[in-house]
Design a protein around this motif. Structure first.
Motif, PDB file in Angstrom:
ATOM      1  N   VAL A   1      48.513  35.480  49.232  1.00 35.91           N
ATOM      2  CA  VAL A   1      47.055  35.518  49.252  1.00 35.91           C
ATOM      3  C   VAL A   1      46.574  35.954  47.870  1.00 35.91           C
ATOM      4  O   VAL A   1      46.949  37.029  47.382  1.00 35.91           O
ATOM      5  CB  VAL A   1      46.521  36.479  50.324  1.00 35.91           C
ATOM      6  N   VAL A   2      45.754  35.122  47.250  1.00 34.07           N
ATOM      7  CA  VAL A   2      45.229  35.398  45.921  1.00 34.07           C
ATOM      8  C   VAL A   2      43.823  35.983  46.062  1.00 34.07           C
ATOM      9  O   VAL A   2      42.968  35.408  46.749  1.00 34.07           O
ATOM     10  CB  VAL A   2      45.187  34.122  45.063  1.00 34.07           C
ATOM     11  N   LEU A   3      43.582  37.121  45.407  1.00 31.51           N
ATOM     12  CA  LEU A   3      42.271  37.753  45.383  1.00 31.51           C
ATOM     13  C   LEU A   3      41.720  37.697  43.965  1.00 31.51           C
ATOM     14  O   LEU A   3      42.443  37.960  43.000  1.00 31.51           O
ATOM     15  CB  LEU A   3      42.348  39.213  45.833  1.00 31.51           C
ATOM     16  N   VAL A   4      40.423  37.370  43.848  1.00 29.61           N
ATOM     17  CA  VAL A   4      39.789  37.253  42.537  1.00 29.61           C
ATOM     18  C   VAL A   4      38.605  38.217  42.457  1.00 29.61           C
ATOM     19  O   VAL A   4      37.720  38.198  43.323  1.00 29.61           O
ATOM     20  CB  VAL A   4      39.294  35.818  42.278  1.00 29.61           C
ATOM     21  N   PHE A   5      38.587  39.063  41.422  1.00 31.32           N
ATOM     22  CA  PHE A   5      37.515  40.024  41.177  1.00 31.32           C
ATOM     23  C   PHE A   5      36.953  39.789  39.773  1.00 31.32           C
ATOM     24  O   PHE A   5      37.715  39.547  38.826  1.00 31.32           O
ATOM     25  CB  PHE A   5      38.038  41.457  41.247  1.00 31.32           C
ATOM     26  N   VAL A   6      35.637  39.921  39.619  1.00 31.40           N
ATOM     27  CA  VAL A   6      34.994  39.712  38.315  1.00 31.40           C
ATOM     28  C   VAL A   6      33.866  40.727  38.160  1.00 31.40           C
ATOM     29  O   VAL A   6      33.126  41.006  39.106  1.00 31.40           O
ATOM     30  CB  VAL A   6      34.429  38.278  38.200  1.00 31.40           C
ATOM     31  N   CYS A   7      33.690  41.289  36.967  1.00 37.77           N
ATOM     32  CA  CYS A   7      32.651  42.283  36.723  1.00 37.77           C
ATOM     33  C   CYS A   7      31.260  41.648  36.739  1.00 37.77           C
ATOM     34  O   CYS A   7      31.007  40.673  36.035  1.00 37.77           O
ATOM     35  CB  CYS A   7      32.862  42.989  35.382  1.00 37.77           C
TER      36      CYS A   7
END
Length: 216
Positions: free
Chosen positions: A55-61
């Motif tokens: 499972v790939v999780l993507v976070f961005v400011c």
């Protein structure tokens, strides 16, 4: 030429273990919410992408859009994490900062086949599979296909028009990463991920269970 497009498919529960943008992350017990290397605030959760290897999780400011270089894979203003699919639970969301999208978008996958001869790129440059598939989606008749804005990206394949010198290294081992997904901003203001009007690229390093994110 085939491309697996990610297509908007209505809404989903915020903690659903399905392909989606928005909602809350699912991660192992003890997960610590990632923070921006620039402003120090918590990153916004963009996408939950179950793939064949995890499972790939993507976070961005998004605490002060434009102030932190969220488009740069090495800025610390974004994060890509990879977890095994078993034992994931909804995580606690920080009380402060811009952490969640206003709406959750469910994603369905559609394998689109396009004729490379349809490409009208520069002479000697091979047609781009994702670009052709995304453009072709808008032209398809019938109930199966929707509008081009419903394309939320793609899984696998190759990064669209990304030069070799921009392919990111793993932030842990500095080795090569593999391309995992494209991300488009989204269908409307409530569900959209702020990508500055650009296409997002998600890369992973399977051995390190981490990855990299950038935009074009």
């Amino acid at each position: 030429m085939q491309t697996t497009l990610m297509i908007y498919d209505g809404t989903a529960a915020p903690d659903a273990d399905v392909l989606r943008t928005g909602g809350v992350p699912l991660a192992p017990e003890g997960f610590t919410w990632p923070v921006c290397g620039g402003c120090g605030g918590p990153l916004q959760f963009f996408a939950h992408l179950p793939v064949e290897y995890g499972v790939v999780l993507v976070f961005v400011c998004q605490n002060d859009p434009g102030a932190c270089e969220m488009w740069d894979a090495t800025s610390g203003a974004n994060r890509v994490l990879l977890f095994p699919p078993a034992g994931l639970v909804p995580v606690a969301v920080p009380a402060e900062g811009v952490t969640l999208l206003p709406a959750v978008s469910a994603i369905t996958l559609r394998l689109v086949t396009v004729d490379p001869d349809e490409g009208d790129g520069d002479e000697g440059v091979p047609p781009d599979a994702y670009d052709l598939a995304r453009s072709g989606w808008a032209r398809e008749p019938g109930e199966r296909f929707g509008k081009q804005r419903e394309v939320l990206g793609s899984l696998g394949g190759s990064p669209s028009y990304l030069e070799d010198d921009r392919l990111p290294e793993c932030p842990s081992c500095s080795g090569a990463t593999e391309f995992a997904a494209h991300l488009e901003e989204g269908l409307d203001q409530q569900s959209a991920m702020n990508l500055g009007g650009q296409l997002g690229y998600v890369f992973v390093c399977r051995p390190c269970a981490k990855g990299a994110f950038l935009t074009d």
